[in-house]
Each structure stands twice: as C-alpha cells, then as structure tokens.
Design a protein around this motif. Structure first.
Motif, PDB file in Angstrom:
ATOM      1  N   ASP A 250      42.712  41.288  37.731  1.00 12.51           N
ATOM      2  CA  ASP A 250      43.317  42.286  36.858  1.00 12.51           C
ATOM      3  C   ASP A 250      44.765  41.911  36.544  1.00 12.51           C
ATOM      4  N   ASP A 251      45.197  42.252  35.330  1.00 13.80           N
ATOM      5  CA  ASP A 251      46.600  42.102  34.931  1.00 13.80           C
ATOM      6  C   ASP A 251      47.075  43.489  34.508  1.00 13.80           C
ATOM      7  N   ILE A 252      47.574  44.251  35.485  1.00 15.51           N
ATOM      8  CA  ILE A 252      47.890  45.661  35.258  1.00 15.51           C
ATOM      9  C   ILE A 252      48.974  45.859  34.200  1.00 15.51           C
ATOM     10  N   PRO A 253      50.065  45.076  34.200  1.00 13.24           N
ATOM     11  CA  PRO A 253      51.077  45.296  33.158  1.00 13.24           C
ATOM     12  C   PRO A 253      50.527  45.160  31.739  1.00 13.24           C
ATOM     13  N   ASN A 254      49.529  44.297  31.561  1.00 11.06           N
ATOM     14  CA  ASN A 254      48.931  44.112  30.237  1.00 11.06           C
ATOM     15  C   ASN A 254      47.664  44.957  30.040  1.00 11.06           C
ATOM     16  N   ARG A 255      47.392  45.831  31.001  1.00  9.82           N
ATOM     17  CA  ARG A 255      46.229  46.727  30.942  1.00  9.82           C
ATOM     18  C   ARG A 255      44.936  45.916  30.714  1.00  9.82           C
ATOM     19  N   TYR A 256      44.741  44.936  31.557  1.00 12.68           N
ATOM     20  CA  TYR A 256      43.558  44.075  31.519  1.00 12.68           C
ATOM     21  C   TYR A 256      42.819  44.261  32.835  1.00 12.68           C
ATOM     22  N   TYR A 257      41.564  44.712  32.752  1.00 11.35           N
ATOM     23  CA  TYR A 257      40.809  45.048  33.959  1.00 11.35           C
ATOM     24  C   TYR A 257      39.431  44.394  33.925  1.00 11.35           C
ATOM     25  N   ASN A 258      38.965  44.012  35.105  1.00 12.79           N
ATOM     26  CA  ASN A 258      37.650  43.402  35.263  1.00 12.79           C
ATOM     27  C   ASN A 258      36.682  44.408  35.870  1.00 12.79           C
ATOM     28  N   THR A 259      35.508  44.541  35.276  1.00 13.17           N
ATOM     29  CA  THR A 259      34.552  45.545  35.740  1.00 13.17           C
ATOM     30  C   THR A 259      33.821  45.120  36.997  1.00 13.17           C
ATOM     31  N   GLY A 260      33.818  43.809  37.280  1.00 16.76           N
ATOM     32  CA  GLY A 260      32.945  43.315  38.327  1.00 16.76           C
ATOM     33  C   GLY A 260      31.537  43.148  37.777  1.00 16.76           C
ATOM     34  N   GLY A 261      30.630  42.642  38.606  1.00 19.54           N
ATOM     35  CA  GLY A 261      29.268  42.399  38.146  1.00 19.54           C
ATOM     36  C   GLY A 261      29.153  41.056  37.464  1.00 19.54           C
ATOM     37  N   ALA A 262      28.001  40.825  36.851  1.00 17.91           N
ATOM     38  CA  ALA A 262      27.706  39.520  36.261  1.00 17.91           C
ATOM     39  C   ALA A 262      28.603  39.236  35.069  1.00 17.91           C
ATOM     40  N   SER A 263      29.259  38.073  35.084  1.00 16.42           N
ATOM     41  CA  SER A 263      30.048  37.630  33.942  1.00 16.42           C
ATOM     42  C   SER A 263      29.130  36.982  32.908  1.00 16.42           C
ATOM     43  N   ASP A 264      29.548  37.052  31.653  1.00 16.28           N
ATOM     44  CA  ASP A 264      28.784  36.445  30.555  1.00 16.28           C
ATOM     45  C   ASP A 264      27.341  36.944  30.542  1.00 16.28           C
ATOM     46  N   ASN A 265      27.165  38.227  30.806  1.00 16.93           N
ATOM     47  CA  ASN A 265      25.820  38.811  30.839  1.00 16.93           C
ATOM     48  C   ASN A 265      25.224  38.930  29.439  1.00 16.93           C
ATOM     49  N   TRP A 266      26.087  39.275  28.465  1.00 17.76           N
ATOM     50  CA  TRP A 266      25.604  39.473  27.102  1.00 17.76           C
ATOM     51  C   TRP A 266      25.777  38.201  26.292  1.00 17.76           C
ATOM     52  N   ASN A 267      25.022  38.065  25.206  1.00 19.86           N
ATOM     53  CA  ASN A 267      25.217  36.942  24.293  1.00 19.86           C
ATOM     54  C   ASN A 267      25.406  37.467  22.881  1.00 19.86           C
ATOM     55  N   SER A 268      25.674  36.579  21.948  1.00 21.90           N
ATOM     56  CA  SER A 268      26.056  36.992  20.601  1.00 21.90           C
ATOM     57  C   SER A 268      24.977  37.793  19.894  1.00 21.90           C
ATOM     58  N   ALA A 269      23.718  37.653  20.312  1.00 20.12           N
ATOM     59  CA  ALA A 269      22.625  38.368  19.659  1.00 20.12           C
ATOM     60  C   ALA A 269      22.032  39.454  20.553  1.00 20.12           C
ATOM     61  N   SER A 270      22.781  39.908  21.533  1.00 24.55           N
ATOM     62  CA  SER A 270      22.280  40.950  22.438  1.00 24.55           C
ATOM     63  C   SER A 270      22.219  42.306  21.744  1.00 24.55           C
ATOM     64  N   GLN A 271      21.158  43.038  22.029  1.00 22.05           N
ATOM     65  CA  GLN A 271      21.121  44.465  21.700  1.00 22.05           C
ATOM     66  C   GLN A 271      21.744  45.177  22.904  1.00 22.05           C
ATOM     67  N   ALA A 272      22.961  45.633  22.728  1.00 27.13           N
ATOM     68  CA  ALA A 272      23.724  46.177  23.854  1.00 27.13           C
ATOM     69  C   ALA A 272      24.479  47.417  23.425  1.00 27.13           C
ATOM     70  N   GLY A 273      24.516  48.403  24.306  1.00 28.22           N
ATOM     71  CA  GLY A 273      25.235  49.641  24.031  1.00 28.22           C
ATOM     72  C   GLY A 273      26.392  49.808  24.995  1.00 28.22           C
ATOM     73  N   PHE A 274      27.494  50.406  24.503  1.00 30.07           N
ATOM     74  CA  PHE A 274      28.704  50.566  25.296  1.00 30.07           C
ATOM     75  C   PHE A 274      29.184  52.005  25.164  1.00 30.07           C
ATOM     76  N   ALA A 275      29.456  52.646  26.298  1.00 28.28           N
ATOM     77  CA  ALA A 275      29.859  54.052  26.289  1.00 28.28           C
ATOM     78  C   ALA A 275      31.094  54.242  27.158  1.00 28.28           C
ATOM     79  N   LEU A 276      32.038  55.028  26.652  1.00 31.92           N
ATOM     80  CA  LEU A 276      33.238  55.394  27.397  1.00 31.92           C
ATOM     81  C   LEU A 276      33.228  56.905  27.555  1.00 31.92           C
ATOM     82  N   LYS A 277      33.393  57.370  28.791  1.00 35.79           N
ATOM     83  CA  LYS A 277      33.359  58.803  29.087  1.00 35.79           C
ATOM     84  C   LYS A 277      34.636  59.205  29.804  1.00 35.79           C
ATOM     85  N   ASP A 278      35.016  60.490  29.675  1.00 37.72           N
ATOM     86  CA  ASP A 278      36.180  60.969  30.404  1.00 37.72           C
ATOM     87  C   ASP A 278      35.783  61.234  31.854  1.00 37.72           C
TER      88      ASP A 278
END
Length: 494
Positions: A250-278
């Motif tokens: 993580d680079d906190i001053p630049n607000r850069y965070y790593n989620t953990g888990g598998a890296s490079d899981n998705w590819n350019s043609a992935s059907q993928a959904g992303f959700a942000l919740k409070d």
C-alpha cells in the motif's frame, strides 16, 4: 358444416380450396365435417373431426398502482388468475424477469410489470394489464468535515446533496498493457495488473473509511477480492483512490491500496462486475463489464445490486486496457462507459480526471442553535437553504441537513463536539511542523496544560523535532504523530 357444438348454423356450403379460416371461435367442444364434391357437385367423401376451444385464463395484478416509491422501498405485486394448476412468469416491459415465476413479485426498480399465467391443464395463457412502478433515488447528502471537534473556534460545515453520490468508480483496468493503457503508471502502481479507480467528484473531502469493495464474475454472488477501505481514509475534493486487485504494498499518501487475493485475476475480455458499498452495505456505485462490444453483464441477486443501481454493460474488448466513464452525469448505465483506445481515450490510472458533474439540491438545517450563515459569525441561521453553514454551539450538538427531490427526501447528521477548555485541535493547514501556530485551530502551539486532538483527514500530520510536553493527546483512527529521532513527546496528565 358444423355438427354438435356451440355453433349450430351452417359454416359454409361453398368454400373452395384446401384451407378455411373460421375466425375467432368461442370456447367449447366442436364437431366439424369436411365434405368434398366433384365438379358436378356430387359428394365424393366426408371427413368428420372434433376439437376443443379452451378459454383463456383471466389474469390480473393486485394492487393495480401506479406506484411512486423512494429507493430502497419496494412494492409487492400479487397475481390473480382462475387458471387450473397455473404456472407464472413476471415480465418487465417485454422482457421476462429471470427467476420471477411465483404468484408474487417484489418490484425494486422502475418498470411496467405484467404477469403471464399459463393453465396447467389446457396450456392456454394470458397476460395481465401493466402495473407501473417508479422508484426514485433518495437524495444523498454528504457533510464535510465528518463529526468535527472544536474548542475556541467554529467549524465550517460544507455539504453536497444530490440524487447520486459524489464517490464514483471512474476507470477499470483489466489488462494493464492493453490498447489505450495509462501511458505512464505511477511508481506505486507499476507492478499491478488490474485496477479500479475511485473518484471523489465533489468539492468537499469525503471519508471513505470502511467502504466495502466487491467484484464478481457474471451472474455470480461469489466475491473474488473482498476488501474494506481502511478506517480514516479520506479522498480530498476532486481526487482519486486506486485499488489494485491483488497483493502488493500500500502507498497510503497516494491513496493506493491492495485488496489481497489473486493478482491478474481478470483479463481484457472478462465479464466482471464491481460494486462499492458504504459501511452499512448500501450501494455507492457499481459497474458491470460485458466482455466484448456486444456483450452483457448480470449482477446476481446475492450481490445486493438491483436494476436501479445498474443496467447494460461497459464494453471492454479483448486486447484493450479497460473501460472509462466518459459521461459527466451518472446514469447508472453501461452507456456512460467506453473502452480505452489509442490515441484516445487513454486510461489515466493515478491521475484525477475532471468533468464529472453532480446534481445538487438545496439543503436546510436543524436545529438552528449555534449556526451562522457567515464566517464571522454575525448572522445567525434561522431558516432557508445553505450548502455551507458555520457552527459554534455552546455545547456538543448534533445537526441534521435535509434535502428533497420530488417526493423523496434524504438527510445526514454531523456531531459537532465542543472540547473542554484548554483543548487545542491540529489543522495541519500550513505544514507538518508541530511548533507552527498556523497548524493549530486556536492560533497557538500547545503548552504543558493543553489537551491535544489530532483528527483524521487532515492535509498534514504533525512531526515533532523538539522535546514537547503536554497534558493529554487523542488521535482519531487514521491520524498520526511522528516524533523525530532523539526527541520525545511527554504527557503529564495521565
């Protein structure tokens, strides 16, 4: 000619040809004869057959509406029919609703709803009249700063109020070296592959600590990279936060965070959904990538995403870096997004992109105690709409800001804490220097009798390069104090 049946009159004695259209027949049992004659009019043969015309079932919906709701309110619709052993299918517009095959359906999104009932004995079906349901978005209100503390001073309370929030997903990278990639990735993101850029499109800093990020495969509720943004994380006005979907530093001053888990899981043609919740699990923003220019994406029911939150798909295409939000006002639709390309549009992970707009609404405040409309605290607030208000209550006070859009209203609260006499609050307005009076709310550096409060979300945090003695200190989650080598911070009031 007809035999036994509801019709007892001659159907035809001269119909020529091999086909005959009897038109719409009433329900009942029929026996018909087909007689063929030769050129002299003499009967050559006679065929008799029987058939049944079954009645269509009656189909209705109760209540009949129309309905106007404020999200997240829902409307229960109940079908009615006289069909024997019926089966059901609910329809929105002209599209069957997947899985909606019970006699009841709960509408969560704007639509024109009908129920189709099929008689299990006869196989006949009919469709109800439409019931109109309109689900309006409840205004979102954000107050900044979040729950401030004051002592000798006042606090400026700024608001954003609109039909959609100020925190948006604005870029998604699924192939970091694909066409239309970010020309130069920041050093802190140089080893990542999949990124989600989250932007604060308002003019106020927003605390996103505790916000929840989830990503899903198409029509799946299994979370691939579950992540909670660290408490105390603040995205300044017109700034970004970047999530790397995988492991890293993580680079906190630049607000850069790593989620953990598998890296490079998705590819350019992935059907993928992303959700942000409070932190309460309410949807903040969602995006569904379709996997091609003509693809599709479906958020499964278990994701908590409804048709009001998202429709369509963002057109990510094989070989391209990802997708970019290009429409200023958020329509919660794939039509707001385009694929990256070269020479444009290029992605810009790590860089704020301007041009997104907010639908702002008027804000009123209650109670009025300790509120002023000007920074000099000369004009008390009594009523009316003010996006910015100044608070200097005599004691700790909770204020409510409210905004309305049509029949829907939303509100938010802020707790202004009045600290005990002698308390000094760090602002970080000038620098990181503890001994600079411009960094403290009351214009003076803390002394041995001072109680010090360091809050989260400040532009700078104190660095101590001398020996310092104070009475007490309190640090909110996410706030820091750094003591230089060889120096100490002494607390004498514990």
């Amino acid at each position: 000619d007809p035999g036994a049946g509801p019709a007892t009159t001659l159907v035809s004695s001269s119909q020529a040809g091999l086909t005959y259209n009897a038109g719409v027949l009433a329900a009942g049992q029929y026996t018909w004869k087909v007689i063929s004659r030769n050129n002299n009019g003499v009967s050559a043969s006679c065929i008799e057959f029987s058939f049944t015309v079954n009645p269509r079932p009656t189909v209705g919906i109760s209540p009949t509406g129309p309905f106007v709701l404020c999200s997240p309110a829902t409307q229960l619709l109940t079908g009615t029919t006289n069909a024997a052993t019926p089966t059901y299918q609910w329809v929105n517009g002209i599209t069957n609703i997947v899985g909606a095959t019970a006699i009841t359906y709960t509408a969560t999104a704007t639509g024109s709803y009908r129920m189709v009932a099929t008689d299990g004995v006869s196989g006949c079906r009919d469709t109800s009249n439409a019931v109109l349901v309109t689900v309006n978005v409840v205004p979102v209100i954000i107050i900044s700063p979040t729950n401030p503390s004051i002592s000798c001073d006042s606090v400026k309370l700024s608001t954003f109020a609109g039909g959609s929030g100020a925190i948006k997903i604005t870029e998604i990278t699924l192939f970091n070296t694909g066409t239309g990639q970010t020309p130069t990735y920041p050093a802190y993101a140089s080893s990542g592959s999949d990124f989600v850029e989250i932007t604060n499109i308002s003019n106020n800093a927003i605390n996103v600590g505790g916000y929840i990020f989830n990503d899903f495969a198409n029509n799946s509720s299994t979370i691939v990279h579950p992540y909670s943004i660290p408490l105390g994380t603040v995205i300044p006005a017109n700034s970004i936060l970047t999530l790397h979907l995988g492991t890293g530093t993580d680079d906190i001053p630049n607000r850069y965070y790593n989620t953990g888990g598998a890296s490079d899981n998705w590819n350019s043609a992935s059907q993928a959904g992303f959700a942000l919740k409070d932190p309460s699990g309410n949807i903040v923003d969602v995006v569904g990538c379709g996997g091609s220019a003509t693809g599709s994406y479906t958020f499964a029911a278990g994701t908590g995403v409804t048709p009001t939150d998202w429709s369509g798909f963002a057109p990510n295409v094989s070989g391209f870096a990802g997708v970019i939000r290009v429409i200023g006002a958020d329509n919660n639709s794939g039509a707001d997004w385009v694929q990256s390309n070269s020479p444009s549009p290029l992605q810009s992970i790590g860089t704020y992109t301007a041009g997104y707009t907010l639908n702002t609404l008027a804000v009123s405040w209650s109670p009025t105690t300790g509120l002023f409309t000007d920074a000099t605290l000369t004009t008390p607030y009594t009523s009316g709409n003010f996006a910015v208000i100044y608070a200097k209550p005599g004691a700790t006070q909770i204020y409510t800001a409210q905004a309305s859009s049509g029949s829907c209203s939303g509100s938010a609260t802020v707790n202004v804490t009045v600290m005990p006499a002698g308390t000094i609050v760090w602002t970080g307005a000038v620098s990181t220097d503890w001994n600079d009076a411009g960094n403290w709310n009351c214009g003076g550096v803390p002394t041995i009798t001072s109680e010090v409060l360091i809050q989260a979300g400040k532009p700078n945090y104190p660095v101590i390069n001398t020996n310092v003695e104070i009475k007490k200190i309190k640090l909110d989650p996410g706030a820091t104090v750094t003591t230089g080598t060889g120096f100490e911070l002494k607390l004498n009031g514990l």
